[in-house]
Design an enzyme around this catalytic site. Structure first.
Site, mmCIF file in Angstrom:
data_model
loop_
_atom_site.group_PDB
_atom_site.id
_atom_site.type_symbol
_atom_site.label_atom_id
_atom_site.label_comp_id
_atom_site.label_asym_id
_atom_site.label_seq_id
_atom_site.Cartn_x
_atom_site.Cartn_y
_atom_site.Cartn_z
ATOM 1 N N SER A 68 -14.962 51.993 7.239
ATOM 2 C CA SER A 68 -15.970 52.776 7.343
ATOM 3 C C SER A 68 -17.286 52.244 7.798
ATOM 4 O O SER A 68 -17.497 50.945 7.254
ATOM 5 C CB SER A 68 -15.939 53.449 5.068
ATOM 6 O OG SER A 68 -15.036 53.729 5.179
ATOM 7 N N VAL A 69 -18.110 52.329 7.805
ATOM 8 C CA VAL A 69 -19.596 52.163 7.979
ATOM 9 C C VAL A 69 -20.461 52.183 6.228
ATOM 10 O O VAL A 69 -20.723 53.892 6.853
ATOM 11 C CB VAL A 69 -20.392 52.550 9.647
ATOM 12 C CG1 VAL A 69 -21.472 51.773 9.662
ATOM 13 C CG2 VAL A 69 -19.125 51.815 9.825
ATOM 14 N N LEU A 103 -22.320 56.260 6.112
ATOM 15 C CA LEU A 103 -22.621 56.439 7.457
ATOM 16 C C LEU A 103 -21.789 57.257 7.950
ATOM 17 O O LEU A 103 -21.958 58.055 9.041
ATOM 18 C CB LEU A 103 -23.377 55.694 8.486
ATOM 19 C CG LEU A 103 -25.138 54.752 7.436
ATOM 20 C CD1 LEU A 103 -24.634 53.355 8.591
ATOM 21 C CD2 LEU A 103 -25.591 55.589 7.768
ATOM 22 N N GLY A 104 -20.592 56.722 7.689
ATOM 23 C CA GLY A 104 -19.511 56.899 8.825
ATOM 24 C C GLY A 104 -17.926 56.414 9.055
ATOM 25 O O GLY A 104 -17.739 55.597 8.339
ATOM 26 N N PHE A 136 -10.603 51.699 12.180
ATOM 27 C CA PHE A 136 -10.254 50.478 11.810
ATOM 28 C C PHE A 136 -12.146 50.822 10.542
ATOM 29 O O PHE A 136 -11.821 49.533 10.386
ATOM 30 C CB PHE A 136 -11.328 49.681 12.687
ATOM 31 C CG PHE A 136 -11.292 50.370 14.395
ATOM 32 C CD1 PHE A 136 -9.528 49.241 14.398
ATOM 33 C CD2 PHE A 136 -11.508 50.891 15.067
ATOM 34 C CE1 PHE A 136 -9.066 50.058 15.401
ATOM 35 C CE2 PHE A 136 -10.937 51.599 16.263
ATOM 36 C CZ PHE A 136 -9.566 50.244 16.461
ATOM 37 N N ASP A 143 -12.118 52.454 23.198
ATOM 38 C CA ASP A 143 -12.219 53.309 22.174
ATOM 39 C C ASP A 143 -14.006 53.789 22.674
ATOM 40 O O ASP A 143 -14.690 54.509 21.607
ATOM 41 C CB ASP A 143 -12.027 52.362 20.991
ATOM 42 C CG ASP A 143 -12.017 54.599 19.849
ATOM 43 O OD1 ASP A 143 -11.772 55.308 20.732
ATOM 44 O OD2 ASP A 143 -12.054 54.047 18.983
ATOM 45 N N GLY A 151 -13.427 55.977 10.540
ATOM 46 C CA GLY A 151 -13.103 55.764 11.225
ATOM 47 C C GLY A 151 -12.066 54.663 11.628
ATOM 48 O O GLY A 151 -11.572 54.591 10.616
#
Ligand SMILES: *[C@@H]1O[C@H](CO)[C@@H](O)[C@H](O)[C@H]1NC(C)=O
Ligand SMILES: *[C@@H]1O[C@H](CO)[C@@H](O)[C@H](O)[C@H]1NC(C)=O
Ligand SMILES: *[C@@H]1O[C@H](CO)[C@@H](O)[C@H](O)[C@H]1NC(C)=O
Ligand SMILES: *[C@@H]1O[C@H](CO)[C@@H](O)[C@H](O)[C@H]1NC(C)=O
Ligand SMILES: *[C@@H]1O[C@H](CO)[C@@H](O)[C@H](O)[C@H]1NC(C)=O
Ligand SMILES: *[C@@H]1O[C@H](CO)[C@@H](O)[C@H](O)[C@H]1NC(C)=O
Ligand SMILES: *[C@@H]1O[C@H](CO)[C@@H](O)[C@H](O)[C@H]1NC(C)=O
Ligand SMILES: *[C@@H]1O[C@H](CO)[C@@H](O)[C@H](O)[C@H]1NC(C)=O
Ligand SMILES: *[C@@H]1O[C@H](CO)[C@@H](O)[C@H](O)[C@H]1NC(C)=O
Ligand SMILES: *[C@@H]1O[C@H](CO)[C@@H](O)[C@H](O)[C@H]1NC(C)=O
Ligand SMILES: *[C@@H]1O[C@H](CO)[C@@H](O)[C@H](O)[C@H]1NC(C)=O
Ligand SMILES: *[C@@H]1O[C@H](CO)[C@@H](O)[C@H](O)[C@H]1NC(C)=O
Length: 826
Positions: free
Chosen positions: A509-510, A502-503, A507, A620, A505
């Site tokens: 991945s999702v 899904l995305g 920290f 953030d 960053g």
């Protein structure tokens, strides 16, 4: 630096001491004088108590190697900023002594042999004293004269640290460069391979590897900054200046706020770093470093080492190679690289049972430095050229044939999305490679086939069991309030082995997942978690108790060894950035919805800041972290991660692309972060609600380079606010609301955090309960660095505007401070 040693005065040192005894009796704890030498565990401290000097043992070394060094007295983590005898340690400090001897400051070892000296040739007439000053400069001067003339100073002889007030200069008389040189490793202060120096003819600083190969360049000084270091523009912490005259050229810096402890080092990583001490966390906060990525440092992993920016440690060995020196490797010195496990057959293949050397295919590599081009037409000719040349270690065949002779340097494993790489064919002894494809391939095929068959069978059985236990997940293992402890296998199953991303960053991945009861979830795989098991669970359960309509709900987590995952509610409308910025995305968010999202987000933040048991600073805030549910109701995501990720957080954050545009200036100054850092990021985001594009992106016609600067100027000048509006809205917006949001945004991004409103007031302003006054244009807005590291300049008019605003700063800020109490009803 020109050191000339005059050996014979040393021999008279005894005599000298006797003579000077009577001359100078007033001693201070910051001074080494003729009759006050330094030995054993004695130290001297600077007058204001900033620095201390004495013998020290570097790192965790078990060896008894002592050096004369200087460190911060007020910093609890012993941090060495200067070393005298870098290359010549002593093993017994109590019989070694640092003292004034024959017009010099000299360190004598156990045998009373001089091993380090200030090397001054002209002897001064008066008695000398060596004084540790409060700025970290250790100076040798004439103790009797009142003149402040220095005979020698440590600022002219830096080691790896460049303190504020110091300089790395080029001497135009002697044509000599000063160097800032890294330590060899974490336990050895001897000069390492990386050195910073000034290249005077281009007025730029460069870093050279092994005093030869340059691999980083600051770009020329343009009067204000070094042109390839645009970050320097955001300069409200350091006072920079560049000096060039007939005698010397140098750059120097100081801190506007002298209470900030900051240092610049040439690190053993080959990077120059600026660090600030954070007393609240008792650690050095990395605020800036160049080259930005570790793998850009020349030959960092040594010959046949391979650098991977995504892994820790960054260096590993190529297949068929092993670490040359695991001792220095353990001390973060990778320069020795790797050595072959099995030597090559080379031309000997006729003798060697036909086992000729082979090539290992390595896709997606940044190819090594210094290739040689060979004029051949095909890949197989290229291969045989390399095979038939004993010194050839690798080849690559792209548009042409490249071969490498000898050591391979600067190999880098690229990520699968990076297309700048190529395929490298590495020459290895046949025994280092898996057996050849031909006969054995069939056997492997058969084996593989049956393994796969069995796996499918097992999978089927597992599936049946899984079906039976359906529903068990998510209920049976509920722990710590409403949180569920998931098994890694379970999460692997529900996300189809993390297949639908899904995305991502800084920290982790999702991934999308579907629970057996058809609930859709979002699974975040965390990276760089520095916490232990117990602490992780504590933090997660804290996050789990936080529930608010504008916060994404944490459903559960998984913690199995290094595998740490968080399970959240799935948000069907994704993150705000895709709605706000991407034109392809179906509809444009109308103004009313934008306003409601701004308000909802603010409410979520109020809850985090003020309503939870402990105040949670998000750290953030950006559109990527505002998720939208089916009704476009905003939910703040990723809160609590700052604590969860711990020490690594600020490093990850400041190196993350896209995030920096939202970071409050105090992030980089080294002071402790408060909830006002979120207010800043929120304010930056408000501008994006108005403009419908990223702050860092210039407008379509290229005229407006950095929206917040432009908007802030326009607002303070009382211009037409609708001209700020996202053109896709075609003017369909409430002028009063747009004005309010713009003013609020300006207020939220004040440089000084005490001038920013708390989130509670932000909500009241958005609700129309409170009014908002004009805030001055912040200094930090005057420049901005975009995602591609290009500097974005604002227009001249806004520049003069902002300097005007700055000169009115004191008035304006008190005004903005009062703006709530004198709340204008709107
Ligand atoms: C002083 O001179 C000697 C001999 O020229 C040299 O080996 C030594 O490195 C010099 N010391 C310093 C501190 O530069
Ligand atoms: C010294 O050892 C401690 C604990 O083992 C470690 O955390 C620290 O990083 C080490 N310091 C250095 C300079 O290697
Ligand atoms: C003192 O230094 C001299 C010259 O470097 C060296 O020969 C001698 O071994 C040193 N003494 C001790 C005890 O290390
Ligand atoms: C040094 O200072 C003292 C008083 O502080 C003064 O009497 C003396 O003349 C000064 N000496 C020189 C050489 O300036
Ligand atoms: C500056 O000097 C270096 C040698 O010190 C030389 O290699 C380089 O080409 C010079 N650059 C310019 C622009 O003159
Ligand atoms: C650095 O350069 C010197 C010659 O200037 C050479 O002898 C040495 O091997 C080099 N070091 C490395 C690590 O390549
Ligand atoms: C900045 O540095 C220069 C030169 O080092 C100095 O003259 C000036 O006073 C400094 N400015 C401030 C505000 O500290
Ligand atoms: C450096 O010195 C030379 C003479 O040795 C002079 O021509 C030159 O202008 C000086 N450089 C600067 C920057 O003043
Ligand atoms: C350069 O050095 C000379 C001699 O040391 C000195 O007289 C002169 O003032 C210096 N120039 C500058 C600009 O510092
Ligand atoms: C280096 O570290 C590894 C793992 O921590 C250890 O096994 C090895 O013995 C160390 N090597 C040396 C030479 O200290
Ligand atoms: C070839 O093989 C012989 C015996 O195995 C060995 O002594 C010799 O060094 C080898 N030559 C090369 C170039 O590797
Ligand atoms: C191997 O290739 C290099 C570079 O092309 C060349 O200089 C060298 O002579 C070659 N060696 C042999 C044995 O062919």
């Amino acid at each position: 630096m020109d050191y000339k040693k005059n050996p014979w005065p040393m021999m008279l040192s005894f005599l000298f001491i006797c003579l000077s005894l009577n001359n100078h009796l007033s001693l201070g704890a910051d001074t080494i004088s003729a009759n006050q030498p330094l030995s054993g565990d004695q130290t001297i401290s600077s007058n204001g108590g900033n620095f201390e000097l004495g013998f020290f043992k570097p790192g965790n070394s078990s060896r008894s190697n002592y050096y004369i060094g200087m460190w911060y007295k007020k910093v609890s983590l012993k941090t060495i900023v200067w070393v005298a005898n870098r290359e010549t340690p002593v093993s017994d400090r109590s019989s070694s002594v640092l003292r004034i001897s024959d017009g010099n400051l000299v360190l004598f070892n156990e045998s009373q042999i001089p091993i380090w000296s200030t090397n001054l040739s002209s002897t001064s007439s008066g008695p000398l004293e060596a004084v540790l000053l409060d700025d970290g400069n250790f100076v040798l001067r004439d103790g009797s004269a009142n003149s402040s003339k220095l005979l020698w100073q440590s600022f002219d002889n830096p080691t790896h640290t460049w303190l504020p007030g110091g300089k790395i200069a080029y001497n135009n008389k002697t044509k000599q460069n000063m160097h800032l040189i890294s330590w060899k490793n974490s336990e050895n202060p001897a000069p390492g391979l990386f050195a910073l120096e000034l290249q005077q003819n281009t007025s730029s600083y460069i870093i050279r590897w092994n005093k030869s190969v340059p691999y980083w360049n600051s770009g020329p000084w343009d009067g204000k900054i070094f042109s390839w270091v645009p970050e320097m523009r955001a300069n409200y912490i350091y006072n920079f200046s560049y000096v060039s005259n007939e005698n010397e050229s140098y750059f120097t810096y100081s801190l506007y706020d002298p209470s900030i402890i900051s240092r610049f080092v040439m690190d053993i990583s080959g990077q120059i770093q600026q660090l600030s001490w954070l007393e609240s966390t008792k650690q050095w906060n990395l605020f800036w470093s160049q080259p930005r990525t570790q793998c850009e440092v020349y030959a960092f992993c040594g010959p046949f080492g391979i650098c991977n920016q995504q892994s820790l440690p960054f260096c590993s060995c190529l297949k068929g190679f092993q670490v040359s020196s695991s001792n220095s490797w353990n001390l973060s010195d990778f320069s020795a690289g790797c050595a072959r496990k099995t030597s090559l057959r080379c031309g000997n293949d006729s003798l060697a049972n036909g086992n000729r050397d082979k090539f290992l295919e390595m896709p997606n590599m940044k190819l090594p430095d210094h290739p040689q081009t060979v004029a051949v037409e095909s890949s197989s000719e290229c291969e045989s050229t390399c095979l038939n040349n004993c010194s050839c270690t690798a080849y690559a065949y792209g548009d042409r044939c490249s071969i490498w002779i000898g050591d391979l340097l600067n190999l880098q494993q690229l990520t699968s999305t990076d297309t700048n790489g190529g395929t490298l064919y590495l020459k290895l002894a046949a025994s280092e490679l898996p057996s050849s494809r031909n006969s054995k391939a069939i056997i492997i095929g058969v084996v593989l086939g049956s393994v796969v068959g069995i796996a499918i069978l097992v999978g089927l059985i597992a599936f049946v069991i899984f079906r039976r236990r359906r529903g068990a997940i998510g209920t049976a293992k509920a722990v710590e309030g409403s949180l569920v402890a998931f098994g890694y296998r379970d999460l692997q199953n529900v996300t189809k082995n993390f297949s639908e991303k899904l995305g991502g960053g800084g920290f982790g991945s999702v991934f999308k997942g579907i629970l057996p009861d058809s609930t859709v979830i979002a699974v975040k795989k965390l990276e760089s978690i520095s916490q232990g098991e117990k602490q992780f669970r504590t933090e997660v359960s804290t996050i789990g108790t936080i529930q608010h309509v504008n916060l994404v709900r944490l459903r559960g987590f998984c913690s199995e060894g290094t595998k740490k995952l968080l399970v959240y509610d799935y948000m069907p409308n994704g993150s705000l950035d895709s709605h706000l910025f991407h034109e392809k995305n179906s509809g444009v968010l109308d103004w009313k919805t934008r306003y409601q999202i701004a308000l909802g987000t603010a409410r979520g933040l109020v809850y985090l800041h003020e309503k939870c048991r402990d105040c949670i600073i998000h750290c953030d805030i950006k559109p990527e972290n505002i998720l939208l549910d089916a009704e476009l109701c905003p939910k703040v995501a990723d809160f609590g991660l700052a604590k969860l990720v711990g020490r690594e957080f600020s490093r990850v954050l400041t190196t993350m692309r896209g995030t920096r545009g939202y970071l409050a200036p105090e992030w980089i100054s080294g002071v402790a972060i408060t909830a006002k850092a979120d207010v800043y990021s929120y304010g930056m985001m408000l501008f994006e609600f108005v403009s419908g594009r990223r702050n860092s992106e210039p407008s379509a016609d290229g005229k407006i380079r950095f929206f917040p600067t432009w908007a802030a100027s326009l607002i303070t000048q009382g211009g037409d606010v609708l001209s700020l509006l996202d053109p896709r809205l075609e003017g369909n917006a409430d002028v009063e609301e747009v004005t309010r949001i713009c003013r609020l945004a300006c207020w939220c991004i004040q440089d000084d955090e005490t001038h920013r409103p708390p989130m509670g007031q932000v909500v009241q302003i958005l609700e129309g309960v409170l009014g908002v006054n004009l805030a001055p244009v912040p200094r930090s807005l005057q420049v901005f660095v975009d995602d591609q590291e290009h500097i974005i300049f604002f227009t001249e008019s806004s520049s003069s505007q902002s300097s005007q605003a700055r000169s009115n700063n004191s008035n304006a800020s008190s005004q903005s401070n009062n703006s709530v109490s004198s709340s204008l009803k709107s």
